[in-house]
Structure formats: C-alpha cells, structure tokens
Write a protein that holds these residues in place. Structure first.
Motif, PDB file in Angstrom:
ATOM      1  N   ALA A   1      -1.797   0.516   1.790  1.00 25.15           N
ATOM      2  CA  ALA A   1      -0.705   0.459   0.818  1.00 25.15           C
ATOM      3  C   ALA A   1       0.170   1.699   0.915  1.00 25.15           C
ATOM      4  CB  ALA A   1      -1.281   0.333  -0.596  1.00 25.15           C
ATOM      5  N   GLU A   2       1.468   1.483   0.727  1.00 21.34           N
ATOM      6  CA  GLU A   2       2.415   2.587   0.697  1.00 21.34           C
ATOM      7  C   GLU A   2       2.518   3.167  -0.708  1.00 21.34           C
ATOM      8  OE1 GLU A   2       6.074   1.082   2.123  1.00 21.34           O
ATOM      9  OE2 GLU A   2       5.330   0.664   4.152  1.00 21.34           O
ATOM     10  N   ARG A   3       3.039   4.357  -0.790  1.00 15.77           N
ATOM     11  CA  ARG A   3       3.151   5.035  -2.074  1.00 15.77           C
ATOM     12  C   ARG A   3       4.255   4.393  -2.910  1.00 15.77           C
ATOM     13  NH1 ARG A   3       4.179  11.551  -3.011  1.00 15.77           N
ATOM     14  NH2 ARG A   3       4.015  11.479  -5.312  1.00 15.77           N
ATOM     15  N   ASN A   4       3.956   4.186  -4.195  1.00 13.92           N
ATOM     16  CA  ASN A   4       4.915   3.566  -5.117  1.00 13.92           C
ATOM     17  C   ASN A   4       5.880   4.638  -5.625  1.00 13.92           C
ATOM     18  OD1 ASN A   4       6.287   1.966  -6.906  1.00 13.92           O
ATOM     19  ND2 ASN A   4       4.447   1.212  -7.959  1.00 13.92           N
ATOM     20  N   THR A   5       7.160   4.417  -5.379  1.00 15.46           N
ATOM     21  CA  THR A   5       8.178   5.397  -5.786  1.00 15.46           C
ATOM     22  C   THR A   5       8.858   5.049  -7.097  1.00 15.46           C
ATOM     23  OG1 THR A   5       9.824   4.204  -4.456  1.00 15.46           O
ATOM     24  CG2 THR A   5       8.618   6.021  -3.385  1.00 15.46           C
ATOM     25  N   LEU A   6       8.511   3.912  -7.709  1.00 20.00           N
ATOM     26  CA  LEU A   6       9.138   3.521  -8.968  1.00 20.00           C
ATOM     27  C   LEU A   6       8.567   4.337 -10.121  1.00 20.00           C
ATOM     28  CD1 LEU A   6       9.214  -0.363  -8.527  1.00 20.00           C
ATOM     29  CD2 LEU A   6      11.071   1.270  -8.157  1.00 20.00           C
TER      30      LEU A   6
ATOM     31  N   TYR B   1       7.343  -1.007 -12.477  1.00 20.86           N
ATOM     32  CA  TYR B   1       6.375  -0.273 -11.651  1.00 20.86           C
ATOM     33  C   TYR B   1       5.321  -1.215 -11.069  1.00 20.86           C
ATOM     34  CZ  TYR B   1       2.878   3.231 -10.411  1.00 20.86           C
ATOM     35  OH  TYR B   1       1.963   3.999  -9.729  1.00 20.86           O
ATOM     36  N   PHE B   2       4.928  -2.215 -11.803  1.00 17.32           N
ATOM     37  CA  PHE B   2       3.869  -3.117 -11.334  1.00 17.32           C
ATOM     38  C   PHE B   2       4.312  -3.974 -10.148  1.00 17.32           C
ATOM     39  CE2 PHE B   2       1.749  -3.202 -15.769  1.00 17.32           C
ATOM     40  CZ  PHE B   2       1.133  -1.992 -15.481  1.00 17.32           C
ATOM     41  N   THR B   3       5.617  -4.081  -9.911  1.00 15.37           N
ATOM     42  CA  THR B   3       6.092  -4.936  -8.823  1.00 15.37           C
ATOM     43  C   THR B   3       5.648  -4.411  -7.467  1.00 15.37           C
ATOM     44  OG1 THR B   3       8.027  -5.447 -10.181  1.00 15.37           O
ATOM     45  CG2 THR B   3       8.150  -6.033  -7.859  1.00 15.37           C
ATOM     46  N   LYS B   4       5.550  -3.127  -7.328  1.00 20.72           N
ATOM     47  CA  LYS B   4       5.165  -2.509  -6.062  1.00 20.72           C
ATOM     48  C   LYS B   4       3.691  -2.103  -6.055  1.00 20.72           C
ATOM     49  CE  LYS B   4       9.284  -2.790  -4.331  1.00 20.72           C
ATOM     50  NZ  LYS B   4       9.564  -3.685  -3.184  1.00 20.72           N
ATOM     51  N   THR B   5       2.859  -2.908  -6.643  1.00 17.82           N
ATOM     52  CA  THR B   5       1.413  -2.655  -6.645  1.00 17.82           C
ATOM     53  C   THR B   5       0.691  -3.911  -6.158  1.00 17.82           C
ATOM     54  OG1 THR B   5       1.214  -3.367  -8.956  1.00 17.82           O
ATOM     55  CG2 THR B   5       1.589  -1.026  -8.569  1.00 17.82           C
ATOM     56  N   VAL B   6      -0.628  -3.786  -6.024  1.00 17.26           N
ATOM     57  CA  VAL B   6      -1.436  -4.926  -5.566  1.00 17.26           C
ATOM     58  C   VAL B   6      -1.545  -6.020  -6.610  1.00 17.26           C
ATOM     59  CG1 VAL B   6      -2.827  -3.560  -3.974  1.00 17.26           C
ATOM     60  CG2 VAL B   6      -3.514  -3.733  -6.375  1.00 17.26           C
ATOM     61  N   MET B   7      -0.851  -5.846  -7.722  1.00 17.37           N
ATOM     62  CA  MET B   7      -0.927  -6.838  -8.794  1.00 17.37           C
ATOM     63  C   MET B   7      -0.231  -8.146  -8.409  1.00 17.37           C
ATOM     64  SD  MET B   7       0.007  -6.223 -12.776  1.00 17.37           S
ATOM     65  CE  MET B   7      -0.400  -7.442 -14.019  1.00 17.37           C
ATOM     66  N   TYR B   8       0.816  -8.078  -7.610  1.00 17.91           N
ATOM     67  CA  TYR B   8       1.615  -9.265  -7.318  1.00 17.91           C
ATOM     68  C   TYR B   8       1.597  -9.593  -5.833  1.00 17.91           C
ATOM     69  CZ  TYR B   8       3.398  -8.736 -12.060  1.00 17.91           C
ATOM     70  OH  TYR B   8       3.488  -8.631 -13.420  1.00 17.91           O
ATOM     71  N   TYR B   9       1.962 -10.823  -5.562  1.00 19.72           N
ATOM     72  CA  TYR B   9       1.948 -11.388  -4.208  1.00 19.72           C
ATOM     73  C   TYR B   9       2.890 -10.659  -3.262  1.00 19.72           C
ATOM     74  CZ  TYR B   9       3.487 -14.761  -0.654  1.00 19.72           C
ATOM     75  OH  TYR B   9       3.861 -15.356   0.521  1.00 19.72           O
ATOM     76  N   GLY B  10       4.058 -10.254  -3.751  1.00 17.07           N
ATOM     77  CA  GLY B  10       5.069  -9.677  -2.876  1.00 17.07           C
ATOM     78  C   GLY B  10       4.700  -8.343  -2.275  1.00 17.07           C
ATOM     79  N   PHE B  11       3.699  -7.660  -2.780  1.00 15.14           N
ATOM     80  CA  PHE B  11       3.332  -6.343  -2.269  1.00 15.14           C
ATOM     81  C   PHE B  11       2.439  -6.423  -1.034  1.00 15.14           C
ATOM     82  CE2 PHE B  11       0.496  -2.581  -2.392  1.00 15.14           C
ATOM     83  CZ  PHE B  11       1.449  -1.593  -2.260  1.00 15.14           C
TER      84      PHE B  11
END
Length: 760
Positions: free
Chosen positions: A233-238, A251-261
């Motif tokens: 995983a890359e670092r979340n900049t949000l 912030y949750f969009t760029k985490t393992v929480m969702y499919y798009g990440f």
C-alpha cells in the motif's frame, strides 16, 4: 471325648458344601489318609480336643438325614492350605472359608493390572483393617514383581496409552469448560431467559450468532485480501477530519476499506519469490466466503431445525421435569434465584400454550378476526408500496442531487430517509396488533416478521437496482467505491437510529407509561422489529463486502455495542411478555429469513455484478478487463497450457461452469429437504398418537378401578352374613389350631433361612 487311636473317621457337618467337593471317600480311605489330615491340621493335637456335643461342627453318621455331611480326604488338603495362606486370612484370628479364599484370589487378580493410584484407591475402599490392607498391598506388589519382563512392557504400553487417553479426555473437558466459561454473554443470556423467557432470549441468541458469523467473515477477508494489499500500500496523503466516520468518504477512500484502493498487479516482494495475483485472490476469497456462508446457513438451519422440530421431546411439555428435577449442584444464592426464575418462566410458557390451544372461537368471532387480518394486510402492503416508490425516486435523483450540492452532509440524505422508514413503519405495523388481537403470540410475531421483511427487502432491492443500473452505468470515476460508501452510510445510519431509539424512544416510553399515563405501563419487547433490524444490517454487509471488504469488522463493532445497549434497555424499559410462550423454533425462522430472501438476493446481486457489469477502468483490482469474471477465464486459459493442471480445468468445465451439475445438486437438496419434512411429519403424528394412547390408558385404568370398587361394594352388600360367620369361626378356634398357626411362620422362617444359605 474320643481317643485318637480309636477313631476310625472324623465327620464335619457343613450346611453349605462347595461345588468342587462332592465325592465322599470311604472310611478306609480316611484311615489311610489320616497322617495327611493330621499334618494339614497341625493346630489340632488330638481328637480329644474336639467336643462331640458341638453339633454345629462335628456329628456322627446318624444325623445324615438332617444335615449334609462331608468326610476328610486328601482333596481337602489343597483348599485348606490355600485358605490358611490366603491374603484375606493373614493377620486374622478367625478361620477363613473357602468362599472368602476365592474372593481373595479374584481380588488379587483384579488388582495386579491396575495402576498404582487405582490399586491404592481400591484397597482403601475394602472393608478391612489397616494391617490387612498393608499385607494385601504387599502381596499384590510381590505378585506384580514376579511377572515377566515382556508382560510388564506390554502393560506399561497399555498404561501409557490409557494415560494418554485419560489426558486427552481431561484436556478436552477442560477445554470445553474453558470455552463455556469465556463464552460471550453467558451470564447475561441466563438472566434474560429467566426474566423474559425464551421468546426474548431468541433475539439475543441470534445477535450472538451473527457476531460469530461476522468474525469468521472478517478473518477470511483480512487474511487473503487486506494483509497482501497492506504490504504494497502507498502512503495516504489525504487529511483526516473526523467527518469520514459519518460519510465514509474523504480519507477512507484511499485505504483498504474500499474496492478502488486495491491493486491489479501481481504482488511479488522478491524477484525469485512467490507471486500473489490480487485479481484471483479477490474474486476467489469472495467466492469462498459466499460458499462458506451458504453451508454455514444450511448447517445452522438443519441444527436448530433438528433440535426444535425433529426432536420435539427436547421441548416437551413435561411439567414434572421442571418441578422435580432440581439441580442440587447449584448452591450459590444468585444462581438459585436465577434457576427459580427460569423454572417459573418455563412453567408459565408451558401452561400458556396448553391454555391457548384449548381456546375456541365462535363463527362471528372468527369472521371478525378474518376481516381485521385482511384489512391489516391491505394497509401494510399499501404502506410498503408507497415507501418503495419514495425510495426509488430518491435513489434515481440522488446522483444529480449530489452534483448540485457539494456539502459533505448531503450524502446522508438517502440513508436518513431509508432509516426513518425502517424506524417508523415497523412501529406502525406493531399497532395492528390492537385490532387483530392474536391469541397465539407466536402468530403475531410471524406476521410482523413477514410484513417487515417484505418492506426491508423491497427497499434493499430498489437500492440495488439503482446501484447496478444507474450508478454502475454512469460516468463515475470509481462506481464500486461509490456503492461501498453508500452501503457504509446506510449501515452506520441504521446503527445511529437504533441507538437513538433505545436511549431516547424506549426511555421516554417508560417515563410516559410509569408517570404520566399509568394505564399504558411498561412496554413489551418487540421481537419482530428488532430481529428485522439485524437481518437488514446483515444483508447490507453481504452486499457491500465486494465493494467494501472491511464491512464485517464494522458489523462486528456495531453488534457488540448493540448487545449491551439492548440488554440495558431491556432490563430498565421493558416488562416480561404478558402472554408467555415458548420460542423454541424462533431461531430457525430467523436463520431461514436470513437465508431466504436475504442471502439468495445477495447471491443474485453479486452474480449480476460479476457476470454482467464492466469494472472501472482506473481503480480496483479488475481494471483493464471487460468483465469481473474475465479474470477467471484468463486464468483457466493459462492453466490449459500447463500439463499438471488439467484436473483444475476439468473441475471448472464440468462442475463450476456446468448448468447440469447445479441442476442435479438442486434436485438432491430438494429430495433431502422433502425427506426431512416427511420425517418431521411422521414424528409429529407418532407423538400425537402416543399422547392419545397415554390418555386412553389412563382412562382404561380409571374405568377398571371404578369397576373393581363397584364389585367389592356389591359383594359386601350381598354377603354380610357370610362375613359374620367367618369372623365368628375364626374367633372360636381352639389352642391347637392357634399353635399350628403360630408354628407355620416359624417353619417358613427356617425354610427361608436355609434357602438364603444355599444361595450364599
């Protein structure tokens, strides 16, 4: 007294002769074996020490017709010596009989193969003195030491295996005790069952079952999807603002929480190390999870179905087992009070079911009830249809609404409306009970369940239709993440409304019923509404797990909190059901509703998503493929080129992708279901016939007792003179006859004593 030289034969009188000593030697044989007899009985110096008058031990041949006689022979030498050397006779002044000697030999034989602990325990339980026990232990130890080395090795192996088996059983029992002691909410569930009965307890048992179910789902996703993605995983900049907990965006969009990440590349940490295909891992993990859910639901339904339907004796109405089967191991004061509450609640439930089954209505009452039911169903169907139409138009124009309103809170409009419908409409359905007036509380709960499940599943179906036909075909950059955020907001808003209802609505209802309008009193726990909230939330989790793999974790947290919230609210704001009823089949019904239509609807939704929809081109593990299922097709084509994986290709072509296989599997499941249903019906008929047979046998016994009583009364009335004459003759009997009558019991007593001696 008799001289030793003039004695030709010595005869011992025995009442009980051992079976092994039957041949009587002749007098000449006795004279020949006289030295042997004297050597065997060295303690008898001469026959002058033997009293002839002792008729219980020695007598002459002229007493043979009253006593059983046995002569000395050489055959007596061995048993008598064994008797004197037996371990039971050591240290005992009195003589031991041959019967005791055999018992002693058997005791020694049985003690030798025992372990030291068992042998000490057995010897300790013997009715002997301490000196005898010590000598018996020494003899057993000596006999054990005389055994051969091979036998000792075999017995050591057997003892080792026995010790292993005992250790396994003890560890198994201790593990089961440990699991039962650390089982979630065990004490709280006992308190709920004792105070509110099995009907309310079924809701909390279902909640705990769902929690375990989501723990398994989270463990599976976390192991095969989340952990591999975290390694690359890359670092979340949000920036994290805290509003993400409500909206699920930002912030949750760029985490393992969702499919798009998640990445679509093959994960490999070393150039020569193993590779991990994220596409295959994602789709196979979701597929394995769905298969596990399917079989888990089937197993749970079969288990509870067997306990509540096929084995009805478990929930039989035997009042006697509640009254007379007290568990005397319960000694703690609180535990005793809780056990008393449980017993009283179960007795009330059984009695209420018996009384409710005997209730009969007139034709006018039945017509009024039928009219009320029809009207309630029409109104409930109309309300559900109106709610579904409102949700449909709101979901259709939700995308346009979000484009025009950039406020972060605007995304909560659709979840807020849906949660309001789920909160208000089920309470409106509960008010129909005032008009319908079900006599059986079970029927009322089942009716409310059907109405609520129709409402909630219809709402979820409309939302899924809008997601798959409007959102998925729109120009969203990552429509899978958008659907995951929508499901997260629906789940979170439903949880917030449930907390507000428990802390505010139920609390205010208690204050109003206790202080302002006392005629209302405390309310009863609405099982149908609360259970449908759990089913609704679990259905959202199943649908959203493809778009939001961390939803099982969120559901675990909400269920854990909801248990304590509902438990505290139940104890403070509710009263026990006014009509006690047994809910032995409720959990089976709950799991069935969770399986159909919830889980089957989820399978249809995910099947359409995987086989029909096109993935987003710029996000997710399936970017760059025309369909989600295309990744499996490409993998199968790769395996065809390898000679060692032809069996995988065969399984896929002939089982997984074959319509005929699933058709045959469906037929087998239907046949098994039909057989179970027939077994259930047959056992129900058998139980009913057995109940009728018991009732008829009781009536027959009462009839026979009445007939016997009448016959005795008739005989007494018809022959009073005969009874008087018999009584006078009995009183006028002579002393001789009385003496004979007195002697008869004595003879019977002697005969019984002789028979007992022979048996011994």
């Amino acid at each position: 007294m008799m001289s030793d030289n003039r004695v030709h034969e010595i005869i011992i009188e025995l009442e009980n002769v051992p079976s092994g000593i039957q041949n009587h030697p002749s007098p000449t044989q006795i004279m020949r074996d006289k030295p042997l007899a004297n050597s065997a009985f060295s303690m008898v110096s001469s026959t002058s020490d033997i009293h002839v008058t002792d008729s219980l031990i020695f007598s002459h041949r002229n007493d043979k017709k009253h006593n059983q006689l046995l002569e000395f022979s050489t055959s007596l030498k061995e048993p008598i010596s064994q008797t004197l050397r037996s371990p039971e006779c050591l240290g005992i002044d009195t003589a031991c009989t041959f019967h005791e000697t055999v018992q002693g030999q058997k005791l020694i034989t049985s003690l030798i193969p025992m372990t030291s602990r068992e042998r000490i325990k057995t010897i300790r339980n013997q009715p002997r003195t301490m000196e005898e026990k010590r000598k018996l232990r020494n003899i057993v130890d000596k006999e054990k030491s005389k055994q051969s080395h091979h036998t000792l090795q075999l017995k050591c192996c057997a003892q080792y295996l026995n010790s292993i088996s005992r250790g396994y059983r003890r560890s198994k029992n201790s593990l089961s005790d440990l699991l039962s002691s650390i089982s979630l909410w065990q004490k709280a569930l006992k308190v709920i069952g004792g105070k509110f009965g099995t009907s309310v307890l079924s809701y909390f048992n279902f909640l705990r079952w769902l929690l375990k179910f989501n723990i398994f789902s989270f463990a599976l996703n976390f192991s095969f999807i989340i952990i591999p993605q975290l390694t690359v995983a890359e670092r979340n900049t949000l920036q994290f603002t805290g509003l993400e907990f409500l909206t699920g965006a930002g912030y949750f969009t760029k985490t393992v929480m969702y499919y798009g990440f998640y990445t679509n590349s093959t994960i490999r940490h070393r150039s020569s190390g193993p590779s991990y295909d994220m596409q295959l891992a994602y789709i196979f993990t979701i597929g394995a999870w769905l298969i596990a859910c399917f079989f888990s639901l089937l197993y749970s339904m079969a288990k509870y179905f067997r306990n509540s339907f096929i084995n009805p004796h478990i929930y039989s109405r035997g009042i006697a087992k509640f009254i007379f089967c007290w568990d005397f191991t319960v000694t703690h004061e609180k535990a005793v009070k809780l056990k008393q509450k449980n017993l009283s609640t179960e007795i009330r439930e059984n009695l209420s079911e018996i009384l409710q089954e005997n209730v009969k209505f007139t034709f006018r009452q039945q017509l009024a009830c039928f009219s009320a039911h029809v009207a309630a169903w029409l109104v409930s169907a109309g309300v559900a249809a109106a709610c579904c139409v409102a949700v449909y138009y709101l979901a259709e124009y939700n995308s346009e609404f979000l484009r025009t309103h950039r406020d972060p809170g605007a995304v909560l409009l659709l979840p807020f409306v849906v949660s309001c419908i789920n909160l208000i409409v089920p309470r409106f359905y509960s008010m129909f009970g005032l008009v319908e007036r079900y006599e059986m509380p079970r029927h009322e709960v089942y009716t409310l369940l059907i109405r609520n499940i129709f409402l909630k599943i219809s709402v979820i179906g409309i939302l899924c239709y809008s997601w798959l036909n409007i959102v998925a075909l729109s120009d969203e950059e990552c429509w899978e993440t958008f659907i995951g955020q929508e499901i997260y907001r629906l789940l979170l808003m439903d949880f917030v409304f449930s907390l507000a209802d428990s802390f505010l609505g139920e609390f205010l209802r208690r204050i109003i019923g206790m202080r302002f309008i006392t005629s209302l009193g405390l309310q009863e726990f609405d099982i149908a509404r609360n259970v449908l909230e759990l089913i609704y939330a679990q259905t959202l989790v199943w649908i959203g797990i493809f778009f939001c793999p961390l939803l099982p974790l969120i559901q675990m947290i909400t269920l854990f909190i909801m248990f304590y919230v509902k438990y505290i609210s139940l104890m403070r704001n509710f009263q026990p059901p006014s009509k006690a009823w047994r809910a032995s089949q409720m959990i089976t019904v709950f799991i069935f509703l969770l399986f159909f239509p919830s889980f089957t609807g989820v399978l249809c939704t995910l099947a359409i998503t995987v086989w029909r929809l096109k993935p987003s081109a710029n996000c997710g593990p399936f970017r760059g493929v025309p369909l989600f299922i295309q990744s499996i097709y490409l993998w199968i084509d790769t395996l065809r080129k390898r000679s060692g994986y032809t069996w995988v290709v065969w399984i896929y072509q002939n089982l997984i992708s074959s319509v005929h296989f699933f058709f045959i599997l469906t037929i087998i499941v239907l046949i098994i279901t039909y057989l179970y249903w027939q077994i259930t019906e047959g056992r129900k008929v058998m139980i009913r016939l057995l109940h009728e047979q018991i009732i008829n046998e009781g009536k027959d016994k009462m009839f026979l007792i009445e007939k016997l009583t009448k016959l005795q009364d008739m005989e007494k009335r018809a022959k009073p003179s005969t009874l008087i004459l018999e009584r006078r003759e009995t009183e006028q009997q002579g002393p001789l006859h009385l003496g004979e009558c007195d002697a008869t019991p004595d003879l019977r007593f002697r005969r019984s004593v002789q028979e007992d001696n022979l048996k011994a």
